[in-house]
Design an enzyme around this catalytic site. Structure first.
Site, short mmCIF file in Angstrom:
data_model
loop_
_atom_site.label_atom_id
_atom_site.label_comp_id
_atom_site.label_asym_id
_atom_site.label_seq_id
_atom_site.Cartn_x
_atom_site.Cartn_y
_atom_site.Cartn_z
N ARG A 36 0.28 -0.91 0.62
CA ARG A 36 -0.44 -0.16 0.02
C ARG A 36 0.43 1.04 0.14
NH1 ARG A 36 -5.52 1.88 0.33
NH2 ARG A 36 -6.72 -0.61 1.24
N GLU B 73 -10.26 5.31 7.79
CA GLU B 73 -8.94 5.82 7.79
C GLU B 73 -7.98 6.97 6.40
OE1 GLU B 73 -7.85 1.59 5.93
OE2 GLU B 73 -5.88 1.79 7.13
N1 LUZ Z 1 -5.15 -4.83 6.23
C1 LUZ Z 1 -4.95 -6.14 4.93
C2 LUZ Z 1 -5.42 -3.34 5.18
O1 LUZ Z 1 -5.57 -7.00 5.73
N2 LUZ Z 1 -5.33 -5.10 4.06
C3 LUZ Z 1 -5.33 -3.96 3.76
O2 LUZ Z 1 -5.24 -3.59 2.18
C4 LUZ Z 1 -5.95 -3.36 4.32
N3 LUZ Z 1 -5.65 -1.87 3.59
C5 LUZ Z 1 -6.15 -0.71 4.84
C6 LUZ Z 1 -5.34 -0.98 6.49
N4 LUZ Z 1 -5.93 -2.59 6.27
MO1 MOS Z 2 -6.41 -1.54 9.00
S1 MOS Z 2 -4.31 -0.44 9.59
O1 MOS Z 2 -6.43 -2.63 10.63
O2 MOS Z 2 -7.48 -0.90 8.94
#
Ligand code: LUZ
Ligand code: MOS
Length: 764
Positions: A304, A706
């Protein structure tokens, strides 16, 4: 509608794992963690601990009946240290006792003899030594190398970007209760009940159907419990299983701080090139991720980071290099934004540095380079609308950017020891798990014969309001008041294969599944109503608990219709399953359409720096956020303000400090400061983009968890603008957070230089 837990929360009646009345004979566990960050265990002495009255058992690696190693991506992490320790605080043994206090005494009585090995805390050093969790990855678009020479201005720099402690109010905890025939019922503070279920089964050598995980709510997660609530649930379950007695494990704040991973710190190098029109022609960035001891979620976090490395900007030539580096810190993990903020940060620093060189305002460059509809990101996905640009324009216009800029210039002319600055931060955040298979949601809706409704989904309530959203959705689809609906705990026996509550997608995925379930029940009920009212099922609607026919109220109400439907043997429960359409991503080539859609916004922050002391205030935060059509306005506002606050904290006060030998120095609330109400601006104004229905979200809504986090970065740059008005910033490396100490050093670069020299001398 309000957040459905608000009354319970403020009256202290909401129940968390250990608030539920304890079962008879509940045992308590505590963890003995490694005192040093890297080494080989020579001997472990638990004899003194075992002598303490009330200590029941002590478990180590050798007591694990199933697989000792686990992990979401790579199974590289042992539940207890296997001869070697890789970070300070790594679990070596579990002490189980009659009370929490005795368990902690037992931990203090454990002794371990470890031969120390060299400790690495810096990802650049780990990279140089080949300590990698995975090979370097490269994302490329266009031809960066061929275009530097075409640039009018080229700037390079390095960054030291710190991590962040999650600081959920509720530390990690679990209560595990043995049931008949080797089954376990587990109450865990996890964002991922199915991962927890699966890992407990794996560690104990049980089939998954013997492990039931139940989660009522969490006192905050922020990603810290996406993958790392599992360890503690496994430990409590190990003791419960081996002793056949209920066992509870609650981490103390300091144990939680030193034993669990955090937001990944990064070291970064960037190079940016602009043409004579101020357009970014080429951008190159290298991300050295400080992944910590084990892989955990470092790989998808880094992915990401790569996807969001160009944030909101259109850049024709891009190269992104990224590598997860193994260090002797706790395994860093998911944290609100999941690497996205770390991806966006260096480009903002690059824009700031170029602006300084060109003597223009950074927002002039930001604006000229904002991506517009039709732009294709370096991973293949196209921007399909112009809402990002709308949020930018609306921020500038509705918050009078130019007037503010002038007022700051006037202020800075008048004051010699106080300076002010402002900065803007656009955000374009992709919504979906980049692991496409995780994008699935499930919901189980029950309509009882008294007309009340219960809904269970895969969504974990962690304060963010997903339960409230599910209730609001049921209420709107059924056409009944929300006080008739209850949202149940999340439970692996009611919903299988639950995706983590993460990636901002929880309300989207489980909300859409809930709509599907409600509609299925409603379809059967409408047939019953149509027969009774002598009309067509399509003509039936329910408004405020009253059945309407062709828009006209009938004498039939919801309760009666439910009962009639029951007697007509119509199904009053349904399971909804939802997956977002048209997403796919190939992680090997780094290409596809990973995101269902983007959430956008733009934030403006103003700050005042006291140029004698280096202290500062964040004066205003004003932003325009694209929420689609919000589900519950107060819940959404809470998410935006909370994200903003957490983002401001990340880049200002929250200094995560490790010593060179890997000890966490900021290991308590007295040494790790997060923003409080007093620190945050008095003047926070959040505007939601109007007429912005989102066809992909439930009831037209958009994911909100987020994206607002990244607005906080504007505080970093606003402080630096103020500093620049006092003394030009010259630095070899840009450091975040910009604590008051860091600010002071920037204000007095000469003094800073001699201080650093003295410190080096003293160390020697
Ligand atoms: N958790 C995850 C995440 O396992 N995959 C993701 O792409 C993600 N993106 C944002 C927050 N948690
Ligand atoms: Mo998350 S960083 O547990 O969306």
């Amino acid at each position: 509608m309000k957040h459905c837990d608000s009354q319970l929360h403020v009256t202290g009646r909401s129940e968390y794992v250990d608030d539920v009345s304890p079962p008879a004979g509940l045992l308590h566990a505590a963890v003995f963690g490694s005192p040093i960050a890297h080494g080989e265990i020579q001997s472990l002495d638990t004899s003194k601990a075992r002598e303490i009255p009330g200590v029941i058992a002590i478990y180590t690696f050798d007591d694990i009946p199933g697989e000792a190693y686990f992990g979401a991506i790579v199974q590289d992490e042992p539940l207890f240290a296997d001869n070697k320790v890789f970070f300070q605080g790594q679990a070596i043994a579990l002490v189980v006792a009659e009370t929490y206090e005795i368990a902690r005494q037992g931990v203090k009585a454990c002794a371990v003899n470890i031969d120390p090995l060299p400790v690495i805390t810096c990802p650049r050093e780990a990279f140089a030594k080949g300590e990698l969790h995975q090979e370097l990855r490269v994302f490329e678009k266009g031809d960066v190398d061929a275009n530097w020479s075409k640039c009018e201005t080229v700037v390079e720099g390095s960054i030291d970007l710190a991590g962040q402690e999650h600081l959920y109010l509720e530390t990690n905890r679990c209560r595990s209760i043995p049931c008949e025939d080797g089954q376990l019922k587990v109450y865990s503070s996890t964002q991922s009940p199915s991962v927890t279920q699966k890992t407990i089964a794996h560690i104990l050598g049980l089939p998954m159907n013997k492990v039931e995980v139940d989660v009522k709510r969490l006192g905050g997660g922020f990603g810290g419990k996406e993958d790392q609530a599992t360890h503690w649930a496994c430990m409590a379950s190990l003791a419960a299983f081996l002793l056949q007695k209920p066992c509870q494990l609650v981490l103390s704040r300091s144990d939680d701080m030193r034993m669990t991973g955090k937001r990944h710190p990064y070291k970064q190098d960037f190079k940016i090139g602009l043409d004579s029109d101020g357009r970014i022609l080429a951008y190159e960035v290298s991300h050295y991720q400080n992944s910590g001891a084990f892989m955990d979620l470092s790989n998808p976090v880094l992915e990401r980071t790569c996807l969001h490395s160009t944030n909101s900007y259109a850049i024709p030539h891009v190269r992104i290099r990224a590598v997860p580096c193994r260090t002797n810190l706790p395994s860093n993990t998911a944290f609100r934004g999941f690497g996205g903020p770390q991806g966006m940060f260096p480009l903002e620093v690059a824009i700031e540095k170029v602006a300084q060189k060109l003597s223009v305002s950074p927002d002039w460059i930001q604006e000229r380079n904002l991506a517009r509809s039709g732009y294709v990101f370096h991973y293949g996905q196209e921007l399909e609308d112009d809402r990002l640009h709308r949020t930018w324009q609306e921020t500038k216009e509705s918050f009078d950017l130019e007037t503010r800029r002038q007022a700051i210039a006037d202020f800075n002319k008048k004051h010699s020891s106080k300076k002010r600055g402002l900065a803007l931060m656009p955000v374009c955040f992709g919504i979906s798990f980049t692991k496409t298979f995780l994008n699935q949601g499930s919901s189980l809706v029950h309509v009882y014969t008294d007309g009340t409704v219960s809904v269970t989904t895969g969504g974990i309530e962690m304060g963010q309001g997903v339960s409230s959203n599910m209730i609001a959705i049921c209420s709107r689809v059924f056409g009944i008041p929300h006080d008739r609906i209850l949202c149940n705990s999340t439970n692996t026996s009611r919903i299988a294969n639950i995706s983590p509550s993460a990636a901002s997608a929880t309300s989207d995925l489980n909300g859409n599944a809930t709509i599907i379930a409600c509609r299925e029940i409603l379809a059967g009920m409408k047939k019953v109503a149509a027969t009774k009212l002598k009309c067509e099922p399509e003509e039936v609607t329910i408004v405020d608990g009253r059945v309407h026919c062709s828009g006209k109220a009938s004498e039939l109400d919801w309760n009666t219709l439910v009962l009639e439907s029951y007697f007509a043997r119509v199904q009053l429960m349904a399971h909804g399953f939802y997956t977002p359409p048209n997403i796919s991503f190939d992680p090997v080539v780094g290409w596809g359409r990973p995101f269902h859609y983007y959430t956008y916004g733009t934030c403006l922050i103003e700050a005042t720096v006291d140029c004698i002391q280096g202290t500062y205030t964040i004066d205003t935060a004003k932003l325009v956020h694209d929420l689609g059509r919000g589900i519950i306005p107060s819940v959404d506002l809470g998410q935006v303000e909370g994200g903003l606050a957490q983002g401001i904290g990340w880049v200002t006060l929250e200094e995560l400090a490790f010593s060179d030998d890997g000890q966490l120095l900021s290991n308590a609330l007295s040494t790790y400061k997060c923003p409080d109400g007093d620190f945050l601006p008095d003047d926070i104004e959040v505007k939601f983009l109007e007429n912005a229905d989102n066809p992909g979200g439930p009831l037209g809504s958009k994911a909100v968890g987020e994206p607002p986090f990244m607005y906080g970065m504007a505080a970093f740059f606003a402080i630096r603008r103020a500093v620049e008005a006092f003394s030009p910033i010259e630095e070899e490396e840009t450091k975040s957070p910009i604590t008051p100490e860091q600010t002071l050093l920037k204000l007095y670069p000469n003094a800073a230089h001699s201080l650093t020299a003295n410190a080096t001398k003293l160390k020697k």
